[in-house]
Scaffold this motif. Structure first.
Motif, PDB file in Angstrom:
ATOM      1  N   ARG A 176       0.830  -1.191   0.000  1.00 49.51           N
ATOM      2  CA  ARG A 176       0.000   0.000   0.000  1.00 49.51           C
ATOM      3  C   ARG A 176       0.873   1.252   0.000  1.00 49.51           C
ATOM      4  NH1 ARG A 176      -4.602  -0.590   4.464  1.00 49.51           N
ATOM      5  NH2 ARG A 176      -5.238   1.336   3.401  1.00 49.51           N
ATOM      6  N   LEU A 177       0.299   2.346  -0.427  1.00 52.07           N
ATOM      7  CA  LEU A 177       1.057   3.594  -0.503  1.00 52.07           C
ATOM      8  C   LEU A 177       1.623   3.930   0.870  1.00 52.07           C
ATOM      9  CD1 LEU A 177       1.517   5.628  -2.871  1.00 52.07           C
ATOM     10  CD2 LEU A 177      -0.241   7.064  -1.805  1.00 52.07           C
ATOM     11  N   ARG A 178       2.916   4.235   0.897  1.00 48.81           N
ATOM     12  CA  ARG A 178       3.547   4.473   2.183  1.00 48.81           C
ATOM     13  C   ARG A 178       3.012   5.762   2.811  1.00 48.81           C
ATOM     14  NH1 ARG A 178       8.789   6.217  -0.575  1.00 48.81           N
ATOM     15  NH2 ARG A 178       8.870   8.484  -0.219  1.00 48.81           N
ATOM     16  N   ALA A 179       3.026   5.786   4.124  1.00 49.96           N
ATOM     17  CA  ALA A 179       2.492   6.933   4.853  1.00 49.96           C
ATOM     18  C   ALA A 179       3.404   8.139   4.700  1.00 49.96           C
ATOM     19  CB  ALA A 179       2.333   6.579   6.336  1.00 49.96           C
ATOM     20  N   ASP A 185       7.020  15.733   2.329  1.00 47.78           N
ATOM     21  CA  ASP A 185       7.038  14.290   2.083  1.00 47.78           C
ATOM     22  C   ASP A 185       6.167  13.928   0.882  1.00 47.78           C
ATOM     23  OD1 ASP A 185       8.699  13.879   4.220  1.00 47.78           O
ATOM     24  OD2 ASP A 185       7.127  13.183   5.592  1.00 47.78           O
ATOM     25  N   PHE A 186       4.999  14.563   0.793  1.00 55.04           N
ATOM     26  CA  PHE A 186       4.102  14.233  -0.316  1.00 55.04           C
ATOM     27  C   PHE A 186       4.693  14.698  -1.646  1.00 55.04           C
ATOM     28  CE2 PHE A 186       0.477  14.710  -3.172  1.00 55.04           C
ATOM     29  CZ  PHE A 186      -0.140  13.472  -3.002  1.00 55.04           C
ATOM     30  N   ARG A 191       6.948  13.236  -6.829  1.00 54.10           N
ATOM     31  CA  ARG A 191       8.002  13.368  -7.839  1.00 54.10           C
ATOM     32  C   ARG A 191       8.603  11.998  -8.167  1.00 54.10           C
ATOM     33  NH1 ARG A 191       9.464  18.250  -4.805  1.00 54.10           N
ATOM     34  NH2 ARG A 191       8.685  20.039  -6.006  1.00 54.10           N
ATOM     35  N   ALA A 192       8.702  11.130  -7.172  1.00 52.93           N
ATOM     36  CA  ALA A 192       9.190   9.776  -7.446  1.00 52.93           C
ATOM     37  C   ALA A 192       8.236   9.039  -8.380  1.00 52.93           C
ATOM     38  CB  ALA A 192       9.355   9.013  -6.133  1.00 52.93           C
ATOM     39  N   VAL A 193       6.939   9.210  -8.169  1.00 52.24           N
ATOM     40  CA  VAL A 193       5.946   8.578  -9.037  1.00 52.24           C
ATOM     41  C   VAL A 193       6.012   9.186 -10.436  1.00 52.24           C
ATOM     42  CG1 VAL A 193       3.488   8.151  -9.383  1.00 52.24           C
ATOM     43  CG2 VAL A 193       4.457   8.010  -7.091  1.00 52.24           C
ATOM     44  N   ALA A 194       6.229  10.495 -10.518  1.00 48.51           N
ATOM     45  CA  ALA A 194       6.335  11.149 -11.822  1.00 48.51           C
ATOM     46  C   ALA A 194       7.482  10.559 -12.636  1.00 48.51           C
ATOM     47  CB  ALA A 194       6.536  12.650 -11.642  1.00 48.51           C
TER      48      ALA A 194
END
Length: 443
Positions: A176-179, A185-186, A191-194
């Motif tokens: 699951r998506l990390r907290a 942090d978001f 940016r990592a997902v981008a």
């Protein structure tokens, strides 16, 4: 239970002027009434997948007993629906039951447009404050009277593509998506997902859509532990600094890398649905359409980035349009029908909504319903529109917000100036009397 005041000719004419417009009325087939069954007229605004699901719930309720037969009528979503409902209540042609957004009820309770629910009778049928999340049950009250009974909560949430997010290294050990717990942090996560997406890291459609801008803004504003107050005839109780902080963060998300600056609602849907982005800020009502794309999909409550868990939401809620002399037997059957629908609302979760009736969401089977079970906690943290006669889903209020702030997101305008514009519009609206209650006062 307090009886609502009589609706005067002056109020009727004032409402007709203020709510000018007509609604296209589409009545479902009424069907034959079984011997001894009493017909119940039920108006709602649910169409598409929601309408299909509601039809199934009604059919099940009708088939489960022979005391009533519900005959639904579907009207166009938004102002056409609310105009038609108000005029029916004011003109003595109200149905036995209706669905409203909970955020709109406060504008209809004054002036006698709605009747109150008998809390004791509901409790006898297993419907009371113990069977609802506190914020959802309390939203049904205006003053000391219960004016609406929620069917659901439909919050703003974060959907995500698990394959893209796995490649980006942002999933935890349970997949699951990390907290994350801060704006920084978001931004880092997005940016990592981008970096692993063909399009953008985050799909968020807002262009020309005030409701979309408001939903995300009010989520972040209320995560500061605050809500906006709108006292009638006064000035908006809003922390401008917090509002600027929330709007500035939205501006940071729309940097062209994390999310597109020029994205309308349909473009955002298309980007995520075709697997070109890994994150999607949207309402739960889009879940079914995303599942139809056969995406590797999960969803979560919007992360708490500013300290206090909070998410923007509204509820579809049952209301009693005012009838001057309701038939006691018919009215009691309406109570029975609402209780039957709430207790049988597991399938309503299939449309993405979170059923408001806790025995449904706390049942073991609900934990196996994915991804709905992964964001069910949002029902504990819902925040509705600030209560005022002019706010709520489908109202001009959200459009006014969008008009005030859109250029901040689109063109990099000053967030402080945008919030000042929004405050000015709020203060002007607060000085305008409620057309449903021109004599003033509250329910």
């Amino acid at each position: 239970m307090t009886a609502p005041p009589a609706f005067s000719r002056r109020q009727f004419l004032g409402l007709a002027t203020a709510l000018a417009g007509t609604a296209a009325l589409a009545a479902c087939s009424p069907g034959a009434v079984a011997p001894g069954a009493r017909p119940l007229e039920f108006w709602h605004l649910l169409s598409g997948a929601d309408g299909i699901t509601m039809s199934g719930l009604i059919d099940s309720a009708n088939a489960g007993q022979n005391a009533y037969l519900v005959r639904p009528t579907v009207l166009s979503w938004g102002e056409p629906y609310y105009t038609k409902l108000a005029m029916a209540a004011a003109g003595g042609r109200a149905p036995d039951l209706s669905v409203m957004h909970a955020s709109r009820v406060v504008g209809y309770a004054p002036g006698g447009l709605l009747d109150t629910w008998d809390v004791q009778r509901l409790a006898e049928l297993g419907v009371d404050e113990r069977t609802f999340p506190a914020a959802i049950w309390e939203k049904g009250f205006v003053g000391d009277n219960l004016y609406s009974v929620a069917l659901d909560a439909h919050p703003f949430i974060l959907m995500y593509n698990t394959e893209i997010c796995e490649r980006a290294g942002v999933l935890d050990g349970d997949g699951r998506l990390r907290a994350v717990s801060s704006p920084e942090d978001f931004l880092e996560l997005a940016r990592a997902v981008a970096g692993e997406s063909e399009g953008h890291g985050l799909s968020y459609g807002y262009l020309g859509d005030g409701a979309q801008m408001w939903r995300l803004f009010y989520t972040f504003y209320t995560q500061h532990g605050l809500e906006i107050g709108l006292p009638e005839g006064g000035s908006a109780d809003m922390d401008d600094d917090v509002a600027v902080t929330a709007l500035t963060f939205m501006q940071q998300l729309l940097d062209g890398e994390i999310a597109a600056r020029e994205n309308d609602y349909q473009s955002a849907i298309a980007e995520f649905a075709t697997g070109r982005s890994g994150l999607f800020l949207t309402g739960v009502w889009e879940l079914r359409s995303m599942q139809e794309q056969d995406l590797p999909l999960d969803a979560t409550i919007i992360p708490t980035l500013f300290g206090t868990p909070s998410v923007y939401a509204d509820s579809h809620a049952f209301t009693l349009p005012h009838q001057s002399s309701p038939d006691p037997q018919t009215r009691d059957l309406v109570y029975r029908f609402v209780a039957d629908i709430l207790k049988g609302s597991f399938d309503w979760a299939g449309a993405g909504h979170i059923p408001a009736y806790l025995p449904v969401t706390e049942a073991p089977d609900y934990a196996d319903l994915l991804p709905q079970a992964h964001y069910a906690e949002a029902a504990e943290y819902v925040r509705y529109d600030p209560p005022a006669w002019f706010t709520g889903s489908g109202s001009r209020f959200q459009a006014e917000f969008g008009s005030a702030v859109q250029n901040v997101l689109l063109g990099g305008d000053d967030p402080s100036a945008a919030i000042a514009r929004f405050r000015s519009r709020l203060d002007s609206q607060l000085k305008t009397p409620n057309p449903a209650n021109p004599e003033g006062g509250t329910a």
